[in-house]
Design an enzyme around this catalytic site. Structure first.
Site, PDB file in Angstrom:
ATOM      1  N   ASP A  94      22.364 -16.695 -74.248  1.00 58.00           N
ATOM      2  CA  ASP A  94      23.184 -16.632 -73.041  1.00 58.00           C
ATOM      3  C   ASP A  94      24.471 -15.886 -73.368  1.00 58.00           C
ATOM      4  OD1 ASP A  94      24.526 -18.550 -74.533  1.00 58.00           O
ATOM      5  OD2 ASP A  94      23.659 -20.221 -73.402  1.00 58.00           O
ATOM      6  N   HIS A 421      13.939 -15.270 -75.786  1.00 56.48           N
ATOM      7  CA  HIS A 421      14.806 -15.749 -74.703  1.00 56.48           C
ATOM      8  C   HIS A 421      16.221 -15.247 -74.977  1.00 56.48           C
ATOM      9  CE1 HIS A 421      15.990 -18.887 -71.672  1.00 56.48           C
ATOM     10  NE2 HIS A 421      17.140 -18.829 -72.334  1.00 56.48           N
ATOM     11  N   ASP A 472       5.232 -16.982 -77.948  1.00 60.36           N
ATOM     12  CA  ASP A 472       6.023 -15.820 -77.541  1.00 60.36           C
ATOM     13  C   ASP A 472       6.261 -15.807 -76.032  1.00 60.36           C
ATOM     14  OD1 ASP A 472       7.574 -13.625 -77.934  1.00 60.36           O
ATOM     15  OD2 ASP A 472       5.925 -12.210 -78.250  1.00 60.36           O
ATOM     16  N   GLU A 481      14.560 -18.817 -78.584  1.00 58.89           N
ATOM     17  CA  GLU A 481      15.948 -18.357 -78.431  1.00 58.89           C
ATOM     18  C   GLU A 481      16.657 -18.324 -79.794  1.00 58.89           C
ATOM     19  OE1 GLU A 481      18.350 -20.711 -75.767  1.00 58.89           O
ATOM     20  OE2 GLU A 481      19.991 -19.275 -75.818  1.00 58.89           O
TER      21      GLU A 481
END
Ligand SMILES: *[C@@H]1O[C@H](CO)[C@@H](O)[C@H](O)[C@H]1NC(C)=O
Ligand SMILES: *[C@@H]1O[C@H](CO)[C@@H](O)[C@H](O)[C@H]1NC(C)=O
Ligand SMILES: *[C@@H]1O[C@H](CO)[C@@H](O)[C@H](O)[C@H]1NC(C)=O
Length: 498
Positions: A94, A421, A472, A481
């Site tokens: 993020d 991610h 995956d 992530e």
């Protein structure tokens, strides 16, 4: 006519160069596959691990930035508080800047650089390692705005997680959250002190001025942490959603150990000697639990004969060694392993714990080896070479010697995760398509797209599950992530093997 001839000869040169390049590639592929039968290409993995930090950079990118799909981002950070908080690293997939895991990452990256300085230097990666530290510590210095003020988070998890955008065009909230006299956070302030103290050692010989600036900040932060007790996630509530702290005694002990190593000031030795609860034998070493790290630093003081091995010092040392024995499967409470042989700690980003475990094993192997000594574990003796081979086994697993034949390091080998991610990696580079990706558009256009990420976040490390499987899937933030906390210690592990 003339221009055609020039073009012809130019194209011949071009073809020649292409052929040269291809033969180099083939040769390279052959040599890396032959080296992978005897183990990994640790040098390549080390290079990748430091490139990863460039992919995570926030702020104004420098001209020597090597990860070129990234652009400048978050250039207004700190404006809401009237200070400059531009820079530092995004935490994971993020676009949040989170002081607690960031400081731990930088402590471990600095420790990697201190212990394996010669290896990094031989592999021509020392400058990259120091740059990776400095990108973070420059930010920590800004965040420590005055002796008792430390900014610990920029951005809101709710706002950030409800959008799927590149950092370069994010429109999410960038609120700055801080600790001060009325809002304590001993864990965050002490971890930041540890990071700056460790980094001050890493820079001692090459940038003395920067090194002493960091040590001064570290000293002030330790005092702030110690005299204003409390958990940072109570003072910065949004942090509870992402990195909620379980306590701060471990960070205070660990910070004191780093400050003693950096400054040789008796005050910190006295602090360590007066600790009444050294934490016991730990089950893991992580962004939340620093006891293992503190135990190892204290054990080193015992090994070097700088402290008396009785009392609390003996406890630190035996707890450090008991943890290592459990990793080496020579204790009566061993670290679990998957069928494929990977250490198994916890389901969420397990490789972060493998990275810290292999790091302390590498460091302790080095300490024991320099003393010509071994570990006397409950279930047998463990030599420094035993520790090194165990570390190599874990690293080889991560790099592809595993039941899936998959490298869990992005950009390493031929079979690596393609759909991690990660907002920036999963959306077309701003350099290729500058039209902004809006908060909600990112989901249908990129997040749910069943295709490999357009950008390869070289060096990012993900984790298989407890059954050595990996799907995956971009959706799977527990496994797919990569996080900065994994790479700080892994840099040292890879340098030790390279
Ligand atoms: C270590 O400290 C203890 C307690 O103060 C003392 O009894 C002992 O003699 C000391 N040992 C050494 C090796 O200095
Ligand atoms: C290991 O510990 C055992 C039992 O405490 C002792 O008998 C042995 O001598 C020790 N070995 C080493 C190498 O220290
Ligand atoms: C992994 O590689 C080994 C050795 O080349 C092979 O025997 C095995 O079938 C492969 N496994 C998978 C899942 O591809």
């Amino acid at each position: 006519m003339k221009s055609i001839a020039v073009m012809m000869s130019l194209s011949r040169v071009f073809i020649f160069m292409v052929l040269l390049f291809c033969s180099f590639q083939v040769h390279h592929a052959t040599s890396s596959s032959s080296s992978s039968s005897s183990g990994g290409d640790y040098k390549q993995a080390l290079t990748n691990s430091l490139l990863y930090f460039e992919g995570q950079r926030s702020g104004k990118l420098p001209s020597n930035q090597r990860v070129n799909w990234r652009g400048d981002s978050a250039l207004q950070d700190g404006e809401d508080a009237g200070i400059d908080l531009v820079g530092g690293y995004y935490d994971a997939g993020d676009n949040l800047k989170l002081g607690f895991p960031l400081a731990f990452t930088l402590t471990m990256l600095s420790w990697s650089t201190i212990e394996f300085n010669d290896q990094l230097s031989k592999q021509n990666e020392l400058q990259n390692a120091l740059r990776a530290i400095k990108w973070g510590t420059d930010y920590l210095i800004k965040a420590h705005a005055s002796p008792d003020v430390l900014y610990g988070e920029i951005g809101d998890p709710d706002s950030d997680h409800s959008c799927w955008q590149r950092p370069e065009d994010m429109t999410t909230s960038r609120t700055s959250y801080k600790l001060d006299d009325q809002h304590p956070g001993s864990d965050l302030a002490a971890e930041t002190a540890a990071a700056l103290a460790a980094a001050s050692i890493a820079f001692q010989s090459t940038n003395t001025k920067y090194s002493s600036t960091m040590l001064l900040h570290a000293t002030q932060l330790f005092d702030f942490a110690n005299s204003h007790r409390g958990k940072y996630s109570d003072s910065i509530p949004p942090a509870r959603e992402v990195y909620s702290s379980s306590g701060y005694e471990d960070e205070l002990t660990w910070a004191a150990a780093w400050l003693y190593r950096a400054s040789s000031t008796k005050k910190y030795l006295d602090y360590l000697g007066a600790v009444t609860d050294s934490g016991g034998v730990r089950a893991e070493f992580s962004w939340d639990d620093k006891y293992v790290g503190a135990h190892i630093l204290a054990a080193k003081l015992v090994l070097d004969g700088k402290v008396n091995a009785s009392g609390i010092w003996g406890q630190y040392k035996s707890q450090a060694e008991e943890y290592i024995c459990s990793c080496a499967q020579k204790s009566n409470q061993n670290v679990a392993k998957t069928l494929g042989g990977l250490f198994w700690f916890l389901p969420w980003n397990n490789n972060q714990y493998v990275a810290t475990a292999t790091f302390v094993m590498s460091v302790y192997s080095k300490y024991l080896s320099s003393l010509g000594s071994s570990l006397n574990c409950t279930a047998g003796v463990v030599t420094p070479d035993d520790l090194t081979s165990l570390v190599r086994y874990q690293v080889d697993y991560i790099l592809g010697s595993n039941p899936k034949n998959m490298s869990y390091m992005v950009g390493y080998g031929s079979n690596f995760p393609k759909k991690i991610h990660h907002r920036g990696a999963s959306i077309i580079s701003i350099k290729k398509d500058p039209s902004p990706v809006t908060c909600k558009d990112g989901f249908p256009k990129w997040f749910y797209k069943n295709a490999p990420n357009p950008n390869v976040l070289v060096g990012g490390v993900v984790s298989p599950d407890a059954n050595d499987n990996y799907e995956d899937s971009r959706n799977d933030f527990q496994l797919a992530e990569p996080a900065t906390v994994t790479l700080g210690p892994l840099v040292g592990v890879l340098a030790s093997l390279a």
